[in-house]
Design an enzyme around this catalytic site. Structure first.
Site, PDB file in Angstrom:
ATOM      1  N   SER A   1       0.717  -0.861  -0.142  1.00  0.00           N
ATOM      2  CA  SER A   1       0.078  -0.083   0.027  1.00  0.00           C
ATOM      3  C   SER A   1       0.958   1.226  -0.052  1.00  0.00           C
ATOM      4  O   SER A   1       1.972   1.192   0.362  1.00  0.00           O
ATOM      5  CB  SER A   1      -0.787  -0.075   1.110  1.00  0.00           C
ATOM      6  OG  SER A   1      -1.545   1.285   1.246  1.00  0.00           O
TER       7      SER A   1
ATOM      8  N   TYR B   1      -3.068  -0.732  10.228  1.00  0.00           N
ATOM      9  CA  TYR B   1      -3.078  -1.304   8.619  1.00  0.00           C
ATOM     10  C   TYR B   1      -1.683  -1.018   8.013  1.00  0.00           C
ATOM     11  O   TYR B   1      -1.293  -2.071   7.342  1.00  0.00           O
ATOM     12  CB  TYR B   1      -4.165  -0.517   7.911  1.00  0.00           C
ATOM     13  CG  TYR B   1      -4.162  -0.952   6.467  1.00  0.00           C
ATOM     14  CD1 TYR B   1      -4.650  -2.208   6.041  1.00  0.00           C
ATOM     15  CD2 TYR B   1      -3.633  -0.131   5.573  1.00  0.00           C
ATOM     16  CE1 TYR B   1      -4.661  -2.554   4.592  1.00  0.00           C
ATOM     17  CE2 TYR B   1      -3.698  -0.527   3.986  1.00  0.00           C
ATOM     18  CZ  TYR B   1      -4.350  -1.733   3.681  1.00  0.00           C
ATOM     19  OH  TYR B   1      -4.256  -2.012   2.173  1.00  0.00           O
TER      20      TYR B   1
END
Length: 255
Positions: A149, A162
């Site tokens: 990400s 996350y």
């Protein structure tokens, strides 16, 4: 001839979004694709129908990740279906795409131990042990692509837990690249930015406009944008790239 003819691939979390686009794209290049899903069998079947509509081949395999026995369950189904279709259990391409997030985020002071453990179980632990189980099946010249990400490069406190899981994925990529190189196996991380995954927010014009402004191209990413990058990394042409962090954020990380 398609670039992945004769290859087999596993794409985790490929019942929708980026995972679905990757599965369809790999199949279009000739790979036999295992479409993994956790619970939504109907969505996985839709992915399979898209693959077959394009003239490709695949099958679905179910396993909830982040729970005890997850990898074992996944490989029981995967190995059997590979053997039924190819006569062996060779797995040429592994795409660790499945993941969980906290949606709109959670303030760092509000993250619970249960949320934290769940994120790491699905996003970091499952890919680690999935690769551990897969390695005996991956032949020389195999490919591993881990979906990371852009949040590992841009600070967003509400997504810290996350982002930590994706940082773990990038470390897995880096260190296994050295381990796997003697076998000619490459492993790389691909980091999407804001990508339309079908969530309701992408149906709100004002929100899309704001998200698009973060990209150098002034648009929101499409799942196919990321899938094309992953597909390239799965081909022979990408044989000289390993241990890399590939920015597939549409210039979102340029600052």
């Amino acid at each position: 001839m398609s670039r992945l003819t004769g290859k087999t691939a596993l794409v985790t979390g490929s019942s929708r979004g980026i995972g679905r686009a990757i599965a369809v794209r790999l199949a279009r290049e000739g790979a036999l694709v295992a479409v993994h899903y956790a619970a939504n069998e109907a969505a996985a079947q839709e992915t399979l129908e898209l693959i077959e509509k394009d003239g490709g081949h695949g099958f679905t395999v179910r396993a909830e990740l982040g729970v005890p026995g997850d990898v074992h369950e996944l490989f029981l189904g995967l190995e059997q279906q590979l053997k039924d279709r190819t006569g062996e259990t060779t797995l040429d391409i592994v795409v660790n795409n499945a993941g969980e997030t906290t949606q709109e985020g959670v303030r760092p002071e509000d993250v619970t131990a249960e949320q934290f453990d769940r994120l790491f179980a699905v996003n970091a632990k499952a890919p680690y042990f999935l690769l551990q189980r897969a390695l005996p099946h991956i032949p020389e010249g195999g490919r591993v692509i881990n979906i990371s990400s852009g949040l590992t490069r841009v600070a967003n406190p509400d997504q810290v837990a996350y982002a930590m899981t994706k940082g773990a994925i990038e470390q897995l990529t880096l260190h296994l690249a050295r381990l796997l190189a003697p076998r000619g196996i490459t492993i790389n991380s691909v980091a999407p930015g804001i990508t339309d995954n079908g969530s309701p927010v992408f149906g709100i014009p004002e929100a899309v406009e704001q998200m698009a402004a973060l990209s150098a191209f002034n648009r929101v990413g499409e799942a196919g944008d990321v899938a094309d990058v992953v597909t390239f990394l799965a081909t022979h042409e990408a044989r000289w790239i390993t241990g890399a962090f590939i920015d597939a954020s549409g210039g979102t990380l340029l600052g």
